[in-house]
Write an enzyme that holds these catalytic residues in place. Structure first.
Site, PDB file in Angstrom:
ATOM      1  N   THR A 126     -39.235  37.877 -22.060  1.00  0.00           N
ATOM      2  CA  THR A 126     -38.182  38.886 -21.957  1.00  0.00           C
ATOM      3  C   THR A 126     -36.919  38.538 -22.745  1.00  0.00           C
ATOM      4  OG1 THR A 126     -36.528  39.761 -20.401  1.00  0.00           O
ATOM      5  CG2 THR A 126     -37.623  37.753 -19.741  1.00  0.00           C
ATOM      6  N   GLU A 128     -34.147  38.906 -21.615  1.00  0.00           N
ATOM      7  CA  GLU A 128     -33.214  38.318 -20.644  1.00  0.00           C
ATOM      8  C   GLU A 128     -33.065  36.804 -20.898  1.00  0.00           C
ATOM      9  OE1 GLU A 128     -31.415  40.084 -18.451  1.00  0.00           O
ATOM     10  OE2 GLU A 128     -30.661  38.512 -17.150  1.00  0.00           O
ATOM     11  N   TYR A 150     -33.815  34.856 -12.751  1.00  0.00           N
ATOM     12  CA  TYR A 150     -34.964  35.513 -13.394  1.00  0.00           C
ATOM     13  C   TYR A 150     -35.125  35.004 -14.831  1.00  0.00           C
ATOM     14  CZ  TYR A 150     -37.441  39.294 -15.876  1.00  0.00           C
ATOM     15  OH  TYR A 150     -38.305  40.012 -16.671  1.00  0.00           O
ATOM     16  N   LYS A 154     -38.297  32.910 -16.297  1.00  0.00           N
ATOM     17  CA  LYS A 154     -39.069  33.454 -17.421  1.00  0.00           C
ATOM     18  C   LYS A 154     -39.064  32.500 -18.617  1.00  0.00           C
ATOM     19  CE  LYS A 154     -40.845  37.543 -16.420  1.00  0.00           C
ATOM     20  NZ  LYS A 154     -42.203  37.991 -16.753  1.00  0.00           N
TER      21      LYS A 154
END
Ligand code: NAP
Ligand code: G4F
Length: 323
Positions: A126, A128, A150, A154
């Protein structure tokens, strides 16, 4: 011979679109589903594919269940999409997020390494992970700086995928996907929260919409386009990592304006800023550079944001109208 695919997270937004794509290509599609107390298959029903999927019960946090799923499905391709994917929740459930989004990836890779080393693996990484951005446009060589539990989980999932490729020669690819949305997006994410509220306000069922940081900027694309990039990655001779994005960034405020304008309303008359939706640490801006995916995979984004938001508002108008 019919190819078999195993999708973790098959009941999620991307899982549903990917299942539909693979079924259309003639794959036998298996889906790992975690036990839940209520129905989670509404997306698969909306796309008309629920009956065509072979469901296998299991949880990414439970290594044995993932192993059994791999042994049962004997997949030529495993798409690891399962995750606790809502960034805001990751501050409330950091350990669950790490278990599923981080260690869960190792569980899937270990299952392949031990029982099915020819299986090609896709990891749902991601944007992110870029977090506090280290380059104006982020690509495969931009350093990571995650800003949420998160993002941190990840990042582990991303590097363990790279590591198993380099250590054991697995065909393991990581797709660094920027935000992608659709009418099947979960209601907690900002685009769908907005399009659902626009439909309710237009139909007289709601008056206001409470949001957090509307100055945040995201590179938003359509999930239906992005699952094609996942499939393309696993068709390459060599596994690799790819950024998948549109190359356009837009504020939450502007996205709201597009949604309200589509039904003839002014967002300024309805949006209220509510501190409860601000995050402990924010990713202010994301802007991807998908040049590598375009060149190596022949993939390009097809759906501009305005079209995507209109598609989502129209779908929510139909849904709210039926309620
Ligand atoms: P989503 O709609 O939230 O779907 C997540 C899926 O993971 C659901 O099927 C969920 O099952 C499943 N899941 C959750 N916990 C699990 C567990 N412990 N074991 C097995 N499955 C579990 O997410 P999405 O938008 O489709 O995203 C798919 C993947 O791409 C995720 O890994 C996400 O982090 C990543 N990603 C998404 C975006 C984006 O913008 N959409 C961008 C980059 C990366 P239930 O239905 O039972 O909850
Ligand atoms: O829609 P969001 O919750 O998505 P976010 O945090 O960017 O995460 C999504 O994209 C990631 C890819 O970069 C995925 F990996 C992840 O799984 C997920 O799919 O929030 C987008 C932006 C944020 O800056 C947030 O602070 O919108 C801002 N925002 C402002 N008000 C809001 C709200 N977000 C939500 N969810 N709800 C609000 O009321």
């Amino acid at each position: 011979m019919t190819k078999s695919a195993l999708i973790t997270g098959v009941t999620g937004q991307d899982g549903a679109y990917l299942a539909k794509l693979l079924l259309a290509k003639g794959y036998e599609v298996h889906g790992l589903v975690a036990r839940r107390s209520s129905d989670t298959r509404w997306r698969l029903r909306e796309l008309g594919v629920e009956q065509s999927i072979r469901f296998i019960e299991g949880d990414l946090a439970d290594a044995g269940s993932v192993q059994r799923a791999v042994i049962k499905a004997k997949p030529a391709e495993l798409y690891n999409l399962g995750a606790q994917s809502f960034v805001a929740t990751s501050w409330d459930q950091p350990v669950t997020t790490a278990m599923v989004d981080g260690l869960g990836v190792t569980h899937a890779l270990e299952a392949i390494r031990q029982f099915s080393p020819e299986t090609r693996f896709y990891q749902a990484s991601t944007s992110e992970m870029f977090g506090l951005i280290q380059a104006e446009r982020q690509d495969e060589s931009t350093p990571f700086y995650p800003r949420s539990p998160y993002g941190v989980a990840k990042l582990y999932g991303h590097w363990i995928t790279v590591n198993y490729r380099e250590s054991f020669g697995l065909h393991a690819s990581s797709g660094i996907l920027f935000n992608h949305e659709s009418p099947l997006r979960g209601i907690e994410f900002v685009t769908r929260k907005v399009t659902d509220a626009v439909a309710r306000i237009k139909l007289g069922k709601q008056k206001e919409l409470r949001l957090g940081n509307i100055d945040a900027q995201r590179d938003w694309g359509f999930a239906g386009d992005y699952v094609e990039a996942m499939w393309l990655m696993l068709q390459q001779e060599r596994a690799d990592d790819y950024v998948v994005a549109t190359g356009v960034t837009t504020t939450v405020r502007e996205m709201c304006k597009l949604a309200f304008e589509h039904v003839g309303l002014n967002h300024e008359d309805h949006v209220i800023i509510d501190p409860q939706f601000f995050r402990p640490a924010e990713v202010d801006i994301l802007l991807g550079n998908p040049a590598k995916a375009e060149k190596a995979l022949g993939w390009t984004p097809k759906t501009p944001l305005v079209e995507l938001i209109q598609m989502m508002v129209d779908a929510d108008l139909r849904r709210v109208g039926r309620e």
